[in-house]
Design an enzyme around this catalytic site. Structure first.
Site, short mmCIF file in Angstrom:
data_model
loop_
_atom_site.label_atom_id
_atom_site.label_comp_id
_atom_site.label_asym_id
_atom_site.label_seq_id
_atom_site.Cartn_x
_atom_site.Cartn_y
_atom_site.Cartn_z
N SER A 46 -3.73 5.32 -4.24
CA SER A 46 -2.33 5.11 -4.65
C SER A 46 -2.18 5.01 -6.17
CB SER A 46 -1.80 3.83 -4.02
OG SER A 46 -2.04 3.84 -2.64
N THR A 102 -6.99 4.72 0.36
CA THR A 102 -6.92 3.83 1.52
C THR A 102 -5.56 3.93 2.21
OG1 THR A 102 -8.43 2.32 0.41
CG2 THR A 102 -7.14 1.41 2.22
N CYS A 103 -4.50 3.85 1.44
CA CYS A 103 -3.16 3.81 2.04
C CYS A 103 -2.93 5.01 2.95
CB CYS A 103 -2.11 3.77 0.92
SG CYS A 103 -0.44 3.94 1.52
N LYS A 162 -2.06 3.19 10.01
CA LYS A 162 -1.77 1.92 10.68
C LYS A 162 -0.34 1.90 11.22
CE LYS A 162 0.10 -1.20 8.44
NZ LYS A 162 0.04 -2.21 7.38
N TYR A 221 -1.17 15.45 -1.24
CA TYR A 221 -1.62 14.67 -2.41
C TYR A 221 -2.44 15.54 -3.36
CZ TYR A 221 0.29 10.21 -1.17
OH TYR A 221 1.18 9.18 -0.94
N ILE A 266 -4.28 -7.75 8.08
CA ILE A 266 -4.92 -6.60 8.73
C ILE A 266 -5.42 -6.99 10.12
CG2 ILE A 266 -6.86 -4.98 8.57
CD1 ILE A 266 -6.47 -4.97 5.52
N THR A 306 0.07 -1.13 -1.85
CA THR A 306 0.27 0.21 -2.38
C THR A 306 1.36 0.32 -3.46
OG1 THR A 306 -0.73 1.48 -0.62
CG2 THR A 306 1.20 2.46 -1.65
N ALA A 355 5.57 -6.61 3.87
CA ALA A 355 5.78 -6.72 5.32
C ALA A 355 4.45 -6.81 6.03
CB ALA A 355 6.56 -5.51 5.82
N HIS A 365 28.28 -7.56 11.17
CA HIS A 365 28.23 -8.09 12.52
C HIS A 365 28.32 -6.98 13.55
CE1 HIS A 365 28.74 -11.13 15.58
NE2 HIS A 365 29.75 -10.44 16.06
P1 FAD Z 1 -7.35 3.00 -2.90
O1 FAD Z 1 -6.13 3.50 -2.24
O2 FAD Z 1 -8.34 2.25 -2.07
O3 FAD Z 1 -8.05 4.25 -3.58
C1 FAD Z 1 -9.30 4.15 -4.20
C2 FAD Z 1 -10.00 5.49 -4.04
O4 FAD Z 1 -11.12 5.52 -4.90
C3 FAD Z 1 -10.55 5.73 -2.64
O5 FAD Z 1 -10.04 6.94 -2.15
C4 FAD Z 1 -12.06 5.78 -2.82
O6 FAD Z 1 -12.68 6.71 -1.96
C5 FAD Z 1 -12.17 6.22 -4.27
N1 FAD Z 1 -13.41 5.82 -4.94
C6 FAD Z 1 -13.98 4.60 -4.97
N2 FAD Z 1 -15.05 4.60 -5.77
C7 FAD Z 1 -15.16 5.85 -6.28
C8 FAD Z 1 -16.06 6.47 -7.20
N3 FAD Z 1 -17.03 5.78 -7.77
N4 FAD Z 1 -15.87 7.79 -7.47
C9 FAD Z 1 -14.87 8.50 -6.91
N5 FAD Z 1 -13.99 7.95 -6.06
C10 FAD Z 1 -14.11 6.62 -5.75
N6 FAD Z 1 -0.53 -1.87 1.49
C11 FAD Z 1 0.81 -1.84 1.63
O7 FAD Z 1 1.53 -1.87 0.63
N7 FAD Z 1 1.39 -1.79 2.87
C12 FAD Z 1 0.66 -1.75 4.01
O8 FAD Z 1 1.21 -1.71 5.11
C13 FAD Z 1 -0.75 -1.76 3.90
N8 FAD Z 1 -1.53 -1.68 4.98
C14 FAD Z 1 -2.89 -1.63 4.85
C15 FAD Z 1 -3.65 -1.54 6.00
C16 FAD Z 1 -5.03 -1.49 5.92
C17 FAD Z 1 -5.85 -1.37 7.17
C18 FAD Z 1 -5.65 -1.55 4.63
C19 FAD Z 1 -7.14 -1.50 4.52
C20 FAD Z 1 -4.90 -1.64 3.48
C21 FAD Z 1 -3.50 -1.69 3.58
N9 FAD Z 1 -2.69 -1.81 2.46
C22 FAD Z 1 -1.32 -1.82 2.60
C23 FAD Z 1 -3.26 -1.93 1.10
C24 FAD Z 1 -3.24 -0.60 0.38
O9 FAD Z 1 -3.87 0.39 1.16
C25 FAD Z 1 -3.94 -0.74 -0.97
O10 FAD Z 1 -3.35 -1.79 -1.69
C26 FAD Z 1 -3.84 0.54 -1.82
O11 FAD Z 1 -4.39 1.63 -1.13
C27 FAD Z 1 -4.55 0.32 -3.16
O12 FAD Z 1 -4.56 1.51 -3.89
P2 FAD Z 1 -5.70 1.79 -4.96
O13 FAD Z 1 -5.31 3.03 -5.69
O14 FAD Z 1 -5.97 0.57 -5.74
O15 FAD Z 1 -7.03 2.04 -4.11
#
Ligand code: FAD
Length: 447
Positions: free
Chosen positions: A14, A42-43, A51, A99, A179, A308, A338, A432
């Site tokens: 994200s 992850t998202c 999910k 994406y 979760i 996210t 939520a 209402h």
């Molecule tokens: P991520 O989305 O985790 O992206 C990080 C990326 O980096 C990954 O694709 C990984 O493969 C890659 N990566 C890691 N290390 C390396 C490397 N060394 N080299 C290359 N690539 C690498 N948030 C909400 O707002 N609403 C929800 O309903 C919600 N539900 C969730 C349900 C579950 C089961 C989980 C696990 C999380 C949920 N979240 C939710 C949280 C949300 O998914 C995260 O907050 C969000 O994805 C964080 O984004 P990010 O960019 O920090 O990391």
């Protein structure tokens, strides 16, 4: 020193994809991004999106039951997990493609491999290439954490839940956060016998009254919940025998959802001089900048608010600040969120407990059976709750336990962000008949 790129983003989740797209597409920077697993992070691939689709899938038996009470001869029949899983997988492929297109369309060079930090201005790719970057953005997210104990190799994490070969008949979920509780409700809805073990009460970080209501509703639907439990060992035989103290029970699968850890292991950050916090999260200032000026970090890897929309905002603000000559900090106050349990939970601001610890408050709450469930003879309960500052009259916390609470809290959060007082909520005419009208019709504090 010449740089190969202006920005190298590590992680295509994200925060990373937003930062890369804005830096390249809107501000004209030369950007590369590395993703070691699947674009979207992850998202999109193993969090929010699959999910929520499973939440939808799991809701149909209850809807059919309600439909019968409304006069329909409805029956959902059996659930075909492989059919759903196939559709889910196709949908995730589609989203991943979008994406990727978003990145390449904006001019971002995508490397489908792991990347590590090799210095303040150097990124090393798994294939051995070194890329010199003026700025590096660490957006590597977090991963599920499974503690050490005998038999821990048998457990599943949330990453595994979307691609299961078959649904287990008996599932143990260890954990009590959002979760764990969401998967408990999803799996119960899909017909799995669900047991939840946790050390402390469920949803402990949220408003206690709301957490207790959700826990009670989960239990009423047949989810077995035991607190004060930690797992000592798991022995695989005919099923998985899980032991906690004096208790041993057998399950077909065990999901561990006790927490997540930032993805900084082996990333080369400490070697490059970047300060990490005790839990391995990257330490950043309000601008998402680390102590090494050319290295920034956004999203879950910084362990601020792990959601996210927050990661997206942090990535966007970083790109605008560094490449768009538009310095922007992300405001982490009053972030609504939520929990997609059944009943759903929407929350914004301080819990009653946190608010009371800070100042004198009035609490307004209405608990009732919603019209729709009440007609169908269901015992479902909803709760609308406002925590109000006695001194300023501002609404410090809004908590909703109800169907579609996530949709409602998004709108209440706008008013809260504008600093709305209880009197301004009250001056707003009700819609209402709705559940949300209670938010503007609660006249007397309950506490
Ligand atoms: P991520 O989305 O985790 O992206 C990080 C990326 O980096 C990954 O694709 C990984 O493969 C890659 N990566 C890691 N290390 C390396 C490397 N060394 N080299 C290359 N690539 C690498 N948030 C909400 O707002 N609403 C929800 O309903 C919600 N539900 C969730 C349900 C579950 C089961 C989980 C696990 C999380 C949920 N979240 C939710 C949280 C949300 O998914 C995260 O907050 C969000 O994805 C964080 O984004 P990010 O960019 O920090 O990391």
């Amino acid at each position: 020193m010449g740089f190969d790129v202006d920005l190298f983003v590590i992680g295509g989740g994200s925060g990373g994809v937003r930062a890369a797209r804005v830096a390249a597409g809107e501000h004209g920077a030369r950007v590369a991004l590395a993703e070691e697993y699947r674009m979207g992070g992850t998202c999109v691939i193993r969090g929010c999106v699959p999910k929520k689709l499973m939440v939808y899938a799991s809701s149909f038996p209850a809807l059919a039951e309600e439909a019968r009470a409304y006069g329909w001869s409805a029956d959902v029949g059996a659930f075909d997990w492989p059919a759903f899983r196939g559709r889910l997988s196709a949908e995730l492929d589609r989203l991943e493609g979008l994406y990727r297109k978003g990145q390449t369309g904006a001019g971002v060079t995508v490397h489908d491999q792991r990347a590590t930090v090799a210095g303040p201005h150097e990124v090393r790719l798994a294939d051995g290439t070194t890329v010199r970057a003026k700025h590096i953005l660490v957006a590597t997210g977090a991963r599920p954490f499974v503690p050490e104990f005998p038999g821990n190799e048998h457990v599943l994490t949330s990453n595994d839940m979307f691609g299961l070969d078959t649904l287990p008949r008996r599932l143990l979920i260890v954990g009590g956060g959002f979760i764990a509780c969401e998967f408990a409700c999803i799996m119960e809805g899909l017909g799995v016998e669900v047991t939840v073990w946790n050390r402390s009460p469920l949803l402990r970080v949220f408003d206690r009254e709301c957490a207790e209501l959700i826990t009670a509703r989960m239990a009423a639907r047949g989810i077995r919940i035991a607190t004060g439990r930690t797992v000592d060992r798991i022995v695989k035989g005919d099923g998985l025998a899980v032991t906690s103290g004096e208790v041993t029970e057998t399950f077909d699968a065990v999901l561990y959802a006790t927490g997540r850890v930032p993805n900084t292991e082996g990333l080369g950050l400490t070697e490059a001089g970047v300060t990490l916090r005790g839990n391995g999260a990257v330490a950043v200032d309000d601008w998402s900048q680390t102590n090494v000026p050319s290295i920034f970090a956004v999203g879950d890897v910084t362990d601020r608010i792990n959601l996210t929309p927050v990661a997206i905002r942090e990535g966007h603000a970083f790109a605008d600040t560094v490449f768009g000559a538009n310095p922007r900090r992300v405001d982490h106050d009053l972030v609504a969120s939520a929990v997609f349990t059944r009943p759903e939970f929407g929350t914004c601001g301080l819990s009653e407990e946190a608010a009371r610890a800070r100042e004198e408050v009035e609490v307004y709450a209405a608990g009732f059976r919603p019209m729709r469930a009440s007609f169908a003879g269901g015992d479902e309960k909803v709760l609308m709750k406002l925590v109000v500052s006695r001194a300023t009259r501002r609404v410090l916390g809004c908590h909703i336990v109800a169907p579609d609470a996530g949709e409602m809290i998004q709108l209440a959060a706008i008013a809260m962000k504008m600093g709305a007082t209880k009197e301004q909520f009250d001056a707003t005419c009700a819609v209402h008949p709705t559940m949300a009208e209670e938010l503007v019709t609660m006249r007397k504090p309950v506490r």
